[in-house]
Scaffold this motif. Structure first.
Motif, PDB file in Angstrom:
ATOM      1  N   MET A 236       0.875  -1.176   0.000  1.00  0.00           N
ATOM      2  CA  MET A 236       0.000   0.000   0.000  1.00  0.00           C
ATOM      3  C   MET A 236       0.906   1.218   0.000  1.00  0.00           C
ATOM      4  SD  MET A 236      -2.959  -1.263   2.704  1.00  0.00           S
ATOM      5  CE  MET A 236      -4.066   0.069   2.277  1.00  0.00           C
ATOM      6  N   GLY A 237       1.433   1.552  -1.164  1.00  0.00           N
ATOM      7  CA  GLY A 237       2.512   2.528  -1.290  1.00  0.00           C
ATOM      8  C   GLY A 237       2.245   3.876  -0.665  1.00  0.00           C
ATOM      9  N   SER A 238       1.052   4.431  -0.845  1.00  0.00           N
ATOM     10  CA  SER A 238       0.785   5.772  -0.331  1.00  0.00           C
ATOM     11  C   SER A 238       0.141   5.749   1.051  1.00  0.00           C
ATOM     12  CB  SER A 238      -0.127   6.539  -1.304  1.00  0.00           C
ATOM     13  OG  SER A 238      -1.378   5.898  -1.410  1.00  0.00           O
ATOM     14  N   SER A 239      -0.072   4.552   1.599  1.00  0.00           N
ATOM     15  CA  SER A 239      -0.699   4.442   2.922  1.00  0.00           C
ATOM     16  C   SER A 239       0.031   3.396   3.758  1.00  0.00           C
ATOM     17  CB  SER A 239      -2.179   4.049   2.778  1.00  0.00           C
ATOM     18  OG  SER A 239      -2.871   4.914   1.918  1.00  0.00           O
ATOM     19  N   PRO A 240       1.307   3.645   4.111  1.00  0.00           N
ATOM     20  CA  PRO A 240       2.078   2.603   4.801  1.00  0.00           C
ATOM     21  C   PRO A 240       1.496   2.210   6.152  1.00  0.00           C
ATOM     22  CG  PRO A 240       3.268   4.702   4.798  1.00  0.00           C
ATOM     23  CD  PRO A 240       2.121   4.852   3.854  1.00  0.00           C
ATOM     24  N   GLY A 241       0.922   3.185   6.868  1.00  0.00           N
ATOM     25  CA  GLY A 241       0.322   2.857   8.154  1.00  0.00           C
ATOM     26  C   GLY A 241      -0.852   1.908   7.997  1.00  0.00           C
ATOM     27  N   ASP A 242      -1.732   2.211   7.039  1.00  0.00           N
ATOM     28  CA  ASP A 242      -2.855   1.316   6.758  1.00  0.00           C
ATOM     29  C   ASP A 242      -2.363  -0.040   6.279  1.00  0.00           C
ATOM     30  OD1 ASP A 242      -4.707   3.233   7.443  1.00  0.00           O
ATOM     31  OD2 ASP A 242      -5.073   3.898   5.392  1.00  0.00           O
ATOM     32  N   GLY A 243      -1.285  -0.026   5.485  1.00  0.00           N
ATOM     33  CA  GLY A 243      -0.743  -1.285   4.992  1.00  0.00           C
ATOM     34  C   GLY A 243      -0.274  -2.175   6.122  1.00  0.00           C
TER      35      GLY A 243
ATOM     36  N   MET B 164      -1.257  -2.071   9.301  1.00  0.00           N
ATOM     37  CA  MET B 164      -2.409  -2.498  10.077  1.00  0.00           C
ATOM     38  C   MET B 164      -3.135  -3.646   9.375  1.00  0.00           C
ATOM     39  SD  MET B 164      -5.841  -0.327  11.064  1.00  0.00           S
ATOM     40  CE  MET B 164      -6.330  -0.283   9.322  1.00  0.00           C
ATOM     41  N   THR B 165      -3.347  -3.495   8.058  1.00  0.00           N
ATOM     42  CA  THR B 165      -4.067  -4.517   7.296  1.00  0.00           C
ATOM     43  C   THR B 165      -3.273  -5.808   7.236  1.00  0.00           C
ATOM     44  OG1 THR B 165      -5.030  -2.756   5.953  1.00  0.00           O
ATOM     45  CG2 THR B 165      -5.207  -4.990   5.106  1.00  0.00           C
ATOM     46  N   ALA B 166      -1.971  -5.702   7.002  1.00  0.00           N
ATOM     47  CA  ALA B 166      -1.124  -6.898   6.968  1.00  0.00           C
ATOM     48  C   ALA B 166      -1.140  -7.607   8.317  1.00  0.00           C
ATOM     49  CB  ALA B 166       0.294  -6.517   6.577  1.00  0.00           C
ATOM     50  N   GLY B 167      -1.117  -6.839   9.404  1.00  0.00           N
ATOM     51  CA  GLY B 167      -1.161  -7.437  10.734  1.00  0.00           C
ATOM     52  C   GLY B 167      -2.466  -8.183  10.970  1.00  0.00           C
ATOM     53  N   MET B 168      -3.575  -7.614  10.508  1.00  0.00           N
ATOM     54  CA  MET B 168      -4.870  -8.280  10.656  1.00  0.00           C
ATOM     55  C   MET B 168      -4.903  -9.605   9.905  1.00  0.00           C
ATOM     56  SD  MET B 168      -7.393  -4.985  10.203  1.00  0.00           S
ATOM     57  CE  MET B 168      -8.877  -6.000  10.141  1.00  0.00           C
ATOM     58  N   LEU B 169      -4.238  -9.649   8.757  1.00  0.00           N
ATOM     59  CA  LEU B 169      -4.264 -10.842   7.908  1.00  0.00           C
ATOM     60  C   LEU B 169      -3.133 -11.815   8.219  1.00  0.00           C
ATOM     61  CD1 LEU B 169      -4.988  -9.059   4.512  1.00  0.00           C
ATOM     62  CD2 LEU B 169      -6.589 -10.492   5.807  1.00  0.00           C
ATOM     63  N   GLY B 170      -2.149 -11.390   9.022  1.00  0.00           N
ATOM     64  CA  GLY B 170      -0.992 -12.231   9.269  1.00  0.00           C
ATOM     65  C   GLY B 170      -0.103 -12.364   8.050  1.00  0.00           C
ATOM     66  N   CYS B 171      -0.022 -11.286   7.256  1.00  0.00           N
ATOM     67  CA  CYS B 171       0.736 -11.284   6.008  1.00  0.00           C
ATOM     68  C   CYS B 171       1.892 -10.294   6.103  1.00  0.00           C
ATOM     69  CB  CYS B 171      -0.156 -10.870   4.839  1.00  0.00           C
ATOM     70  SG  CYS B 171      -1.503 -11.999   4.508  1.00  0.00           S
ATOM     71  N   PRO B 172       2.934 -10.488   5.302  1.00  0.00           N
ATOM     72  CA  PRO B 172       4.004  -9.489   5.235  1.00  0.00           C
ATOM     73  C   PRO B 172       3.582  -8.271   4.420  1.00  0.00           C
ATOM     74  CG  PRO B 172       4.472 -11.285   3.733  1.00  0.00           C
ATOM     75  CD  PRO B 172       3.226 -11.675   4.482  1.00  0.00           C
ATOM     76  N   VAL B 173       4.319  -7.173   4.584  1.00  0.00           N
ATOM     77  CA  VAL B 173       3.959  -5.914   3.939  1.00  0.00           C
ATOM     78  C   VAL B 173       5.193  -5.265   3.331  1.00  0.00           C
ATOM     79  CG1 VAL B 173       4.288  -4.525   6.031  1.00  0.00           C
ATOM     80  CG2 VAL B 173       2.670  -3.745   4.284  1.00  0.00           C
ATOM     81  N   VAL B 174       4.993  -4.559   2.223  1.00  0.00           N
ATOM     82  CA  VAL B 174       6.035  -3.712   1.641  1.00  0.00           C
ATOM     83  C   VAL B 174       5.829  -2.295   2.150  1.00  0.00           C
ATOM     84  CG1 VAL B 174       7.019  -2.759  -0.485  1.00  0.00           C
ATOM     85  CG2 VAL B 174       6.165  -5.117  -0.455  1.00  0.00           C
ATOM     86  N   VAL B 175       6.874  -1.705   2.738  1.00  0.00           N
ATOM     87  CA  VAL B 175       6.811  -0.288   3.107  1.00  0.00           C
ATOM     88  C   VAL B 175       7.659   0.487   2.106  1.00  0.00           C
ATOM     89  CG1 VAL B 175       6.311  -0.697   5.527  1.00  0.00           C
ATOM     90  CG2 VAL B 175       8.698  -0.532   4.798  1.00  0.00           C
ATOM     91  N   ARG B 176       7.199   1.682   1.734  1.00  0.00           N
ATOM     92  CA  ARG B 176       7.798   2.433   0.636  1.00  0.00           C
ATOM     93  C   ARG B 176       8.044   3.876   1.040  1.00  0.00           C
ATOM     94  NH1 ARG B 176       7.893   2.537  -5.129  1.00  0.00           N
ATOM     95  NH2 ARG B 176       7.477   4.583  -6.035  1.00  0.00           N
ATOM     96  N   SER B 177       9.240   4.381   0.761  1.00  0.00           N
ATOM     97  CA  SER B 177       9.550   5.797   0.951  1.00  0.00           C
ATOM     98  C   SER B 177      10.828   6.105   0.190  1.00  0.00           C
ATOM     99  CB  SER B 177       9.729   6.134   2.431  1.00  0.00           C
ATOM    100  OG  SER B 177      10.105   7.495   2.580  1.00  0.00           O
ATOM    101  N   ASP B 178      10.913   7.345  -0.327  1.00  0.00           N
ATOM    102  CA  ASP B 178      12.161   7.781  -0.961  1.00  0.00           C
ATOM    103  C   ASP B 178      13.104   8.428   0.050  1.00  0.00           C
ATOM    104  OD1 ASP B 178      10.881  10.170  -0.494  1.00  0.00           O
ATOM    105  OD2 ASP B 178      10.829  10.808  -2.592  1.00  0.00           O
ATOM    106  N   SER B 179      12.688   8.480   1.316  1.00  0.00           N
ATOM    107  CA  SER B 179      13.534   8.970   2.401  1.00  0.00           C
ATOM    108  C   SER B 179      14.054   7.765   3.186  1.00  0.00           C
ATOM    109  CB  SER B 179      12.735   9.886   3.330  1.00  0.00           C
ATOM    110  OG  SER B 179      13.366  10.012   4.589  1.00  0.00           O
ATOM    111  N   MET B 180      15.368   7.601   3.260  1.00  0.00           N
ATOM    112  CA  MET B 180      15.927   6.456   3.968  1.00  0.00           C
ATOM    113  C   MET B 180      15.558   6.495   5.446  1.00  0.00           C
ATOM    114  SD  MET B 180      17.480   3.780   2.882  1.00  0.00           S
ATOM    115  CE  MET B 180      18.014   4.425   1.282  1.00  0.00           C
ATOM    116  N   GLU B 181      15.538   7.687   6.032  1.00  0.00           N
ATOM    117  CA  GLU B 181      15.168   7.800   7.442  1.00  0.00           C
ATOM    118  C   GLU B 181      13.730   7.341   7.670  1.00  0.00           C
ATOM    119  OE1 GLU B 181      15.016  11.150  11.043  1.00  0.00           O
ATOM    120  OE2 GLU B 181      15.666  11.718   9.023  1.00  0.00           O
ATOM    121  N   GLU B 182      12.819   7.801   6.811  1.00  0.00           N
ATOM    122  CA  GLU B 182      11.423   7.383   6.962  1.00  0.00           C
ATOM    123  C   GLU B 182      11.271   5.893   6.712  1.00  0.00           C
ATOM    124  OE1 GLU B 182       6.960   8.709   5.521  1.00  0.00           O
ATOM    125  OE2 GLU B 182       8.612   8.984   4.113  1.00  0.00           O
TER     126      GLU B 182
END
Length: 234
Positions: A106-113, A115-133
């Protein structure tokens, strides 16, 4: 990078052979989805690196997404990647998969991604062009017990080389970076070039919109060569 994720029997990361995925959009009607999957299966036949498919929720409709995911899942036994910014669409689509565990992006909604992955017990891709973020998102996902892959949001080959290399170096120093690296690209020759650069520079998963058969053969050879190199490394 030692981090490893498992999606539907497909292992991503852990120093193994990189995985390549082609994509299906849910703006196609049901017949066209089946034709598209037939094309993907034909183009990637015998190419072991192509062991995942990405389904995109371009329509914005949870119903269309779920229907497309159901068709793809019925025709494809490998890994599945669900790409939507709508948690409801992800949840509805995942309900079509039984006990198969997709990778959520969920590229533009990492927080929702997360949360949703946690509910499903699935892994998630987190995306940002900032290394710190990106490191903050990685820590948040890991802290929530969610398996995570890192997409540094490269949009060209130079960024791909630099950001993948940065993550590879960071992985030796901090656990937040020690996860599979993901690259997104588009279609055609530039996507082939960018995917190749990414695989040679530490990517574990490359998600492409589309490639013809010849390009699939080329990038599969690169992926298998890198996998062999990883296996031989001390």
């Amino acid at each position: 990078m030692s981090g490893e994720l498992e999606i539907g029997g497909t292992c991503i990361g852990g120093g193994g052979r990189p995985t390549i995925a082609l994509s299906v959009t849910d703006i196609l009607d049901t017949g066209s989805v089946a034709v598209r999957m037939g094309n993907i299966i034909d183009r990637t036949s015998g190419l072991e690196s192509f062991d995942a498919v990405c389904i995109r929720n371009d329509s914005g409709s949870p119903d269309a997404f779920a229907e497309t995911v159901a068709i793809v899942a019925s025709l494809w036994s490998g890994g599945l990647i669900l790409d939507s910014d709508d948690p409801a669409a992800i949840l509805m689509a995942a309900g079509q998969l039984g006990d198969r565990r997709p990778l959520i992006t969920m590229g533009s909604s990492p927080g929702d991604g997360m949360m949703t992955a946690g509910m499903l017990g699935c892994p998630v891709v987190v995306r940002s062009d900032s290394m710190e973020e990106l490191m903050d998102l990685s820590a948040e996902a890991s802290g929530a017990g969610v398996g995570v892959a890192l997409d540094p949001a490269a949009t060209n080959m130079k960024q791909c080389l630099e950001r993948n290399t940065d993550l590879h170096r960071l992985a030796t120093r901090i656990p937040e970076a020690d996860h599979p690296v993901v690259t997104r690209a588009w279609s055609g020759e530039y996507a082939l070039a960018m995917g190749t650069v990414s695989i040679v520079n530490h990517a574990s998963l490359v998600i492409l919109d589309d490639l013809d058969r010849d390009s699939c053969v080329v990038i599969d050879r690169v992926s298998r060569s890198m996998g062999a190199a990883h296996a031989e490394a001390p």
